[in-house]
Design a protein around this motif. Sequence first.
Motif, PDB file in Angstrom:
ATOM      1  N   ALA A  84      10.799 -20.529   9.549  1.00  0.00           N
ATOM      2  CA  ALA A  84      11.766 -21.710   9.379  1.00  0.00           C
ATOM      3  C   ALA A  84      11.210 -22.309   8.156  1.00  0.00           C
ATOM      4  N   LEU A  85       9.952 -22.986   8.176  1.00  0.00           N
ATOM      5  CA  LEU A  85       9.120 -23.912   6.997  1.00  0.00           C
ATOM      6  C   LEU A  85       9.123 -22.732   5.651  1.00  0.00           C
ATOM      7  N   ALA A  86       9.045 -21.601   5.811  1.00  0.00           N
ATOM      8  CA  ALA A  86       8.993 -20.540   4.762  1.00  0.00           C
ATOM      9  C   ALA A  86      10.274 -20.666   3.992  1.00  0.00           C
ATOM     10  N   ILE A  87      11.343 -20.606   4.962  1.00  0.00           N
ATOM     11  CA  ILE A  87      12.634 -20.821   4.567  1.00  0.00           C
ATOM     12  C   ILE A  87      12.896 -22.102   3.761  1.00  0.00           C
ATOM     13  N   ARG A  88      12.459 -22.898   4.609  1.00  0.00           N
ATOM     14  CA  ARG A  88      12.631 -24.078   4.038  1.00  0.00           C
ATOM     15  C   ARG A  88      12.163 -24.526   2.413  1.00  0.00           C
ATOM     16  N   GLY A  89      10.649 -23.776   2.337  1.00  0.00           N
ATOM     17  CA  GLY A  89      10.340 -23.669   0.893  1.00  0.00           C
ATOM     18  C   GLY A  89      11.271 -23.154  -0.096  1.00  0.00           C
ATOM     19  N   CYS A  90      11.616 -21.969   0.403  1.00  0.00           N
ATOM     20  CA  CYS A  90      12.698 -21.103  -0.513  1.00  0.00           C
ATOM     21  C   CYS A  90      13.723 -22.472  -0.876  1.00  0.00           C
ATOM     22  N   GLU A  91      14.452 -22.910   0.204  1.00  0.00           N
ATOM     23  CA  GLU A  91      15.751 -23.738  -0.361  1.00  0.00           C
ATOM     24  C   GLU A  91      15.104 -24.856  -1.126  1.00  0.00           C
ATOM     25  N   VAL A 139      11.448 -10.442   2.089  1.00  0.00           N
ATOM     26  CA  VAL A 139      11.114 -10.457   3.425  1.00  0.00           C
ATOM     27  C   VAL A 139       9.826 -10.583   3.690  1.00  0.00           C
ATOM     28  N   CYS A 140       8.852  -9.987   2.743  1.00  0.00           N
ATOM     29  CA  CYS A 140       7.545 -10.006   3.034  1.00  0.00           C
ATOM     30  C   CYS A 140       6.867 -11.596   2.874  1.00  0.00           C
ATOM     31  N   THR A 141       7.807 -12.594   2.551  1.00  0.00           N
ATOM     32  CA  THR A 141       7.173 -13.879   2.340  1.00  0.00           C
ATOM     33  C   THR A 141       6.971 -14.593   3.746  1.00  0.00           C
ATOM     34  N   LEU A 142       7.609 -14.195   4.680  1.00  0.00           N
ATOM     35  CA  LEU A 142       7.881 -14.608   5.820  1.00  0.00           C
ATOM     36  C   LEU A 142       6.509 -14.226   6.608  1.00  0.00           C
ATOM     37  N   VAL A 144       3.749 -12.674   5.622  1.00  0.00           N
ATOM     38  CA  VAL A 144       2.367 -13.035   5.017  1.00  0.00           C
ATOM     39  C   VAL A 144       2.204 -14.569   5.305  1.00  0.00           C
ATOM     40  N   TYR A 145       3.390 -15.509   5.208  1.00  0.00           N
ATOM     41  CA  TYR A 145       3.216 -16.784   5.464  1.00  0.00           C
ATOM     42  C   TYR A 145       2.523 -17.117   6.719  1.00  0.00           C
ATOM     43  N   LEU A 146       3.010 -16.428   7.603  1.00  0.00           N
ATOM     44  CA  LEU A 146       2.847 -16.589   9.396  1.00  0.00           C
ATOM     45  C   LEU A 146       1.634 -16.087   9.380  1.00  0.00           C
ATOM     46  N   ASN A 147       1.137 -14.928   9.132  1.00  0.00           N
ATOM     47  CA  ASN A 147      -0.398 -14.355   9.170  1.00  0.00           C
ATOM     48  C   ASN A 147      -1.560 -15.193   8.320  1.00  0.00           C
ATOM     49  N   ALA A 148      -1.045 -15.796   7.324  1.00  0.00           N
ATOM     50  CA  ALA A 148      -2.031 -16.457   6.391  1.00  0.00           C
ATOM     51  C   ALA A 148      -2.710 -17.627   7.217  1.00  0.00           C
ATOM     52  N   LEU A 149      -2.043 -18.308   8.224  1.00  0.00           N
ATOM     53  CA  LEU A 149      -2.084 -19.213   8.950  1.00  0.00           C
ATOM     54  C   LEU A 149      -3.516 -19.165   9.877  1.00  0.00           C
ATOM     55  N   THR A 150      -3.958 -17.926  10.248  1.00  0.00           N
ATOM     56  CA  THR A 150      -4.992 -17.678  10.679  1.00  0.00           C
ATOM     57  C   THR A 150      -6.225 -18.106  10.013  1.00  0.00           C
ATOM     58  N   GLY A 151      -6.148 -18.091   8.518  1.00  0.00           N
ATOM     59  CA  GLY A 151      -7.041 -18.595   7.429  1.00  0.00           C
ATOM     60  C   GLY A 151      -7.767 -17.247   7.126  1.00  0.00           C
ATOM     61  N   LYS A 152      -7.181 -16.100   7.609  1.00  0.00           N
ATOM     62  CA  LYS A 152      -8.008 -14.767   7.128  1.00  0.00           C
ATOM     63  C   LYS A 152      -6.795 -14.208   5.772  1.00  0.00           C
ATOM     64  N   GLY A 153      -7.433 -13.530   4.974  1.00  0.00           N
ATOM     65  CA  GLY A 153      -6.807 -13.003   3.986  1.00  0.00           C
ATOM     66  C   GLY A 153      -5.485 -12.012   4.398  1.00  0.00           C
ATOM     67  N   VAL A 154      -4.415 -12.281   3.739  1.00  0.00           N
ATOM     68  CA  VAL A 154      -3.366 -11.124   4.019  1.00  0.00           C
ATOM     69  C   VAL A 154      -3.169 -10.326   2.846  1.00  0.00           C
ATOM     70  N   HIS A 155      -3.037  -9.058   2.885  1.00  0.00           N
ATOM     71  CA  HIS A 155      -2.797  -8.397   1.792  1.00  0.00           C
ATOM     72  C   HIS A 155      -1.317  -7.623   1.907  1.00  0.00           C
ATOM     73  N   GLY A 172       4.750 -15.564  -5.320  1.00  0.00           N
ATOM     74  CA  GLY A 172       3.419 -16.216  -5.343  1.00  0.00           C
ATOM     75  C   GLY A 172       3.881 -18.160  -5.146  1.00  0.00           C
ATOM     76  N   PRO A 173       4.793 -18.354  -5.900  1.00  0.00           N
ATOM     77  CA  PRO A 173       5.309 -19.860  -5.775  1.00  0.00           C
ATOM     78  C   PRO A 173       5.552 -20.310  -4.218  1.00  0.00           C
ATOM     79  N   VAL A 174       6.467 -19.356  -3.884  1.00  0.00           N
ATOM     80  CA  VAL A 174       6.589 -19.798  -2.437  1.00  0.00           C
ATOM     81  C   VAL A 174       5.397 -20.032  -1.636  1.00  0.00           C
ATOM     82  N   HIS A 175       4.299 -19.279  -1.658  1.00  0.00           N
ATOM     83  CA  HIS A 175       3.417 -19.500  -0.899  1.00  0.00           C
ATOM     84  C   HIS A 175       2.340 -20.543  -1.468  1.00  0.00           C
ATOM     85  N   GLU A 176       2.512 -20.735  -2.823  1.00  0.00           N
ATOM     86  CA  GLU A 176       1.761 -21.833  -3.256  1.00  0.00           C
ATOM     87  C   GLU A 176       2.364 -23.200  -2.955  1.00  0.00           C
TER      88      GLU A 176
END
Length: 183
Positions: A84-91, A139-142, A144-155, A172-176
Motif C-alpha cells: 500500500a505504501l509503494a502504491i501511495r508512492g506511485c500515486e 509489478v516488480c516495484t511491490l 522489491v520494496y517489500l523485500n528491501a525492508l530486510t536491509g539485504k540487497g534485492v536484485h 528507480g524513482p519509486v524506490h528512491e
Amino acid sequence: MRRMFPLSCTPLMSVIDFLNKLLGDPNKKELKKLSPVVQHTREAGRSDKIKNVTLPELPKKTDEFKDRVRAGESLDALLPEAFALAIRGCELLVGTEMAMGAQTLRWDMVPFDVQIIGGAALHRGSIAEMRTGEGKTLVCTLPVYLNALTGKGVHVVTVNDYLAKRDTQWMGPVHEFLGLTVG
C-alpha cells in the motif's frame, strides 16, 4: 492410417485438461489464494496511516517498516502495508516528469489489482506470467520494496542490459522516493 493432432489437441493436452477439470486448475487455485492480498492491500491503503502520507514522509515510513522487520515482524505480515505504501508512492509521483536517458517521462502509473496479485506471487517465489502491456515492470516495484525492508540487497533480473538500464531509470524513482537506493 495414423491420425495427426494439432498441437493444441495433443493427447497430453487432453489429459491435462481432463485432470484440471477433475482436480481443479492449479492456476485458478493459486489466484484464489492470492486474491485476499488485494483486499488487504487496498484496506491498508485506505487507512489514515497510508493515505495521508506525503512524499517527504515516505522514507520515514520505510524506516518504520524496517524497524518492524528488525523487531521480528515477518514480511508476509507486513506485505499489505508495504504494498500500500509503494502504491501511495506511485500515486504521489503521478504527473512528475523524470529524465529517462534523452527522453522525459511523465509518471502516470499506479498498480492495479492484477499487478498487486503479480507482486504477491513474485514475493512468494512464484512465476507471474503477464501479457505485454499488463505492467510487469511496475509489478516488480511491490515485492522489491517489500523485500528491501530486510536491509539485504534485492536484485531484479532482466533479459538484457537495455532493459536493466531502462527499468532502473523508470522504476528507480519509486524506490528512491520510498527511501531506498537503486543501482
